[in-house]
Design a protein around this motif. Structure first.
Motif, PDB file in Angstrom:
ATOM      1  N   ILE A  63      13.688  -9.159   4.405  1.00  0.00           N
ATOM      2  CA  ILE A  63      11.980 -10.161   3.850  1.00  0.00           C
ATOM      3  C   ILE A  63      11.508 -11.259   3.248  1.00  0.00           C
ATOM      4  O   ILE A  63      10.587 -11.658   4.274  1.00  0.00           O
ATOM      5  CB  ILE A  63      11.203  -8.941   3.611  1.00  0.00           C
ATOM      6  CG1 ILE A  63       9.438  -8.493   4.521  1.00  0.00           C
ATOM      7  CG2 ILE A  63      11.033  -8.645   2.297  1.00  0.00           C
ATOM      8  CD1 ILE A  63       8.682  -7.975   3.888  1.00  0.00           C
ATOM      9  N   GLN A  67       9.346 -13.402   5.796  1.00  0.00           N
ATOM     10  CA  GLN A  67       8.301 -13.801   6.357  1.00  0.00           C
ATOM     11  C   GLN A  67       7.424 -15.351   6.365  1.00  0.00           C
ATOM     12  O   GLN A  67       6.315 -15.454   7.198  1.00  0.00           O
ATOM     13  CB  GLN A  67       7.405 -13.432   4.402  1.00  0.00           C
ATOM     14  CG  GLN A  67       7.546 -11.477   4.821  1.00  0.00           C
ATOM     15  CD  GLN A  67       7.507 -11.487   3.310  1.00  0.00           C
ATOM     16  OE1 GLN A  67       7.385 -11.819   3.180  1.00  0.00           O
ATOM     17  NE2 GLN A  67       6.347 -10.031   2.949  1.00  0.00           N
ATOM     18  N   SER A  72       1.759 -11.659   7.531  1.00  0.00           N
ATOM     19  CA  SER A  72       2.563 -10.644   6.338  1.00  0.00           C
ATOM     20  C   SER A  72       1.370  -9.610   5.552  1.00  0.00           C
ATOM     21  O   SER A  72       0.672 -10.576   4.847  1.00  0.00           O
ATOM     22  CB  SER A  72       3.929 -11.242   5.764  1.00  0.00           C
ATOM     23  OG  SER A  72       3.964 -10.435   5.207  1.00  0.00           O
ATOM     24  N   LEU A 167       7.758  -1.842   7.063  1.00  0.00           N
ATOM     25  CA  LEU A 167       8.604  -1.872   6.138  1.00  0.00           C
ATOM     26  C   LEU A 167       8.623  -1.153   4.938  1.00  0.00           C
ATOM     27  O   LEU A 167       7.131  -1.725   3.970  1.00  0.00           O
ATOM     28  CB  LEU A 167       9.160  -3.724   5.479  1.00  0.00           C
ATOM     29  CG  LEU A 167       9.887  -4.461   6.641  1.00  0.00           C
ATOM     30  CD1 LEU A 167       8.952  -5.374   7.106  1.00  0.00           C
ATOM     31  CD2 LEU A 167      11.647  -5.566   6.210  1.00  0.00           C
TER      32      LEU A 167
END
Length: 626
Positions: A63, A67, A72, A167
């Motif tokens: 991640i 991002q 995000s 997520l």
């Protein structure tokens, strides 16, 4: 544009054909990351005694690459054991609620639920047959992280990451001693929730056992506009039971292993449509999911492996007729991280899925194997951080790629942008549900560009992002000869503007999110562009509050915009607004008591056509952490 990016992706992958060592030995050090991560941290969120950090392991995740250049959000988590929809709705996402007890599927940036990828501890859990996730099948209790990345991310996460990626992650820290957490909530309509965790965290190992139970009788009344009378909701019971085991062990100085196992069982009545006394049946969902993760890290190199799977069984009954389906997913992943120097990092790896689906509406059990290879380069040059990523789906021979950047301007401003391709393969139901010939469906492919500006100071953070996306061959379910089947539309165009605002000044705090979206699709090359059904033109959420000593009071107003409900745009569901409030008292940082009120103005509304929703409700909650 799409062909150019695809060619870049192919070249990038060919250059990475030989194995590349890749790791992430320390947090990527930029002034921007530091400023944004510490922004608006409440004094109540800062522990008085901060333990020494583990200098051997750092939090290595894909991640951190995904991002860069993107909008995000780290979504605040409700610890009372609530279902996931209650938290994600605050991030500007729209949930199609098929009644108070029915399925809840997500829409972001005008995308369909099948165009939003959902990852549970790295495991892709969109249903292999349906291609979407029912968020009522998850609880926030025990959840460590909940992150939403807007826009397509197919080059990092593969098929389905078109409108966004959700997520969820469960973690456990070492050396914390005994772990005892509990939560209880009692509410209107005979709706109750109960959850608890017990475990122990030692120097080298952690073990936790968690259980959460949601039982909603949904005994409320509503006004039926068809019959022009007040009616009692029927066949709307909802129960959810989730059990989880979380274990974490440090095997050596450089090696660490984590295991997460979870089972979820739901029973629910699917209610009745407005204007009808016929029930819509009952549904039982049983899900089992698990992930085994191993990390090895030494110096500039790190290697992560994950093995997991899920099994979902759905049983539907109505008027004595029973229908069942079963889907399985097996998953394996390996990632290599390498820190070249303080400014350059490389990530590469392989993902593999095996999907299985079976129902009486298939001619036979359907199985497909889906390997993929990916690579990503992250680099900082002066005040700009760059990310280039590419992925190759071997089954479809489909490349995807992305290029993102973040540039710091002055001390308190950040300019972000991203250009990427997106991809979604047809689901098993799209291909094989009762209708021969649909196996010739084309995969959805497209591209998206976005640009954003972030400004902040000691008390405020403001972020604005504009996006534009085009999609070829969007897959839409349409009636044909009295039956429904999947068809490729010709084209889709999606664009919008998103605004996020957070502030905190002395004891006052606030949050604002507003997403304006236009989603237009055309069925054939010569047809008109029409707004896609069930997509709100505006989603907005405003929350303000006050913190004083151990007390916290807040109020929240949410807006759901107009939605077309016919493909010819002939009929519109009107917008609605809901107002809520919360009062919370915390005692010795171990006990929290709260009073929550929803739909204070007793607004009569429907989220989806014919699906009545409840009026004003009150809930009392208590949380314990020992």
């Amino acid at each position: 544009m799409r062909k150019v990016i695809n060619n870049i992706a192919l070249c990038f992958l060919l250059l990475s054909a030989e194995p590349i060592s890749a790791t992430h030995s320390r947090v990527f050090n930029t002034e921007v990351d530091s400023a944004l991560n510490t922004l608006l941290l409440s004094p109540h969120d800062v522990p008085k005694n901060i333990p020494k950090s583990d200098t051997v392991f750092v939090n290595i995740k894909r991640i951190s690459f995904a991002q860069v250049g993107r909008l995000s959000q780290n979504v605040p988590i409700n610890e009372q054991g609530a279902v996931l929809t209650q938290d994600l709705s605050h991030s500007g996402a729209f949930f199609k609620q098929y009644g108070i007890s029915g399925s809840a599927t997500i829409s972001k940036r005008g995308a369909d639920a099948t165009q939003t990828q959902v990852l549970w501890n790295g495991l892709p859990i969109n249903h292999p047959m349906l291609g979407m996730t029912d968020f009522n099948n998850f609880s926030t209790f025990g959840l460590s992280e909940l992150t939403f990345i807007d826009g397509g991310n197919s080059s990092m996460y593969g098929s389905g990451s078109v409108g966004g990626t959700v997520l969820m992650n469960h973690d456990a820290d070492f050396n914390k001693g005994k772990i005892i957490n509990a939560a209880i909530a009692l509410g209107s309509f005979s709706n109750n929730q109960l959850a608890g965790t017990i475990g122990y965290s030692g120097k080298k190992a952690v073990i936790q056992f968690s259980q959460s139970a949601v039982k909603h009788q949904n005994v409320f009344t509503y006004f039926d506009r068809t019959f022009e009378q007040t009616r009692k909701a029927g066949n709307s019971e909802f129960s959810q039971f989730i059990s989880r085991v979380l274990a974490n062990a440090q095997l050596s100085k450089h090696s660490q292993t984590k295991l997460v196992l979870e089972s979820a069982n739901m029973n629910r009545g699917l209610g009745m449509l407005t204007g009808s006394f016929n029930t819509l049946g009952n549904q039982k969902d049983q899900s089992i999911r698990g992930v085994l993760e191993h990390k090895y890290q030494k110096g500039k190199f790190a290697w992560i492996q994950k093995f997991g799977g899920s099994q979902d069984q759905i049983v539907f009954t109505q008027s004595g007729i029973k229908d069942s389906s079963q889907a399985q997913l097996r998953f394996a992943m390996t990632e290599l991280y390498f820190t070249v120097n303080s400014k350059t990092q490389i990530l590469t790896g392989i993902d593999f899925q095996q999907q299985r689906g079976n129902t009486q509406y298939y001619q036979q059990t359907q199985i497909r194997n889906l390997p993929a290879q990916f690579i990503s380069l992250r680099q900082k040059r002066n005040k700009t951080q760059w990310l280039a990523s590419a992925r190759w789906e071997w089954n479809e021979r489909m490349p995807s790629a992305g290029l993102g950047q973040e540039t710091k301007i002055g001390k308190n401003c950040l300019l972000k942008s991203d250009l990427h391709t997106s991809f979604r393969r047809a689901t098993l139901n799209d291909l094989y549900w009762a209708q021969p010939g649909t196996a010739s469906l084309n995969n959805e492919t497209g591209w998206e560009a976005e640009a954003g500006l972030v400004k902040w100071n000691a008390h405020l953070k403001w972020e604005m992002t504009a996006f534009y996306r085009e999609l070829l061959n969007p897959i839409i379910w349409m009636p044909a000869g009295g039956l429904w089947s999947a068809r490729n539309y010709y084209f889709g165009r999606y664009y919008g503007l998103q605004n996020k605002l957070k502030f905190q000044y002395t004891h006052f705090f606030g949050h604002l999110s507003a997403d304006w979206v236009r989603t237009r699709v055309k069925s054939h090359e010569s047809s008109d562009l029409l707004q896609q059904i069930f997509i709100p033109d505006l989603m907005a959420n405003i929350q303000t509050g006050f913190i004083w000593k151990n007390w916290k009071i807040s109020t929240e107003l949410s807006h759901t915009g107009n939605r077309f409900i016919q493909t010819d745009n002939g009929e519109v569901m009107k917008s609605y607004r809901l107002w809520g409030a919360q009062l919370q008292y915390t005692y010795k940082h171990k006990y929290a008591f709260s009073l929550n009120a929803q739909n204070l103005l007793n607004t009569v509304y429907e989220n989806m056509p014919g699906r009545h929703m409840p009026g004003r409700s009150i809930q009392i909650q208590m949380n314990i952490k020992l």
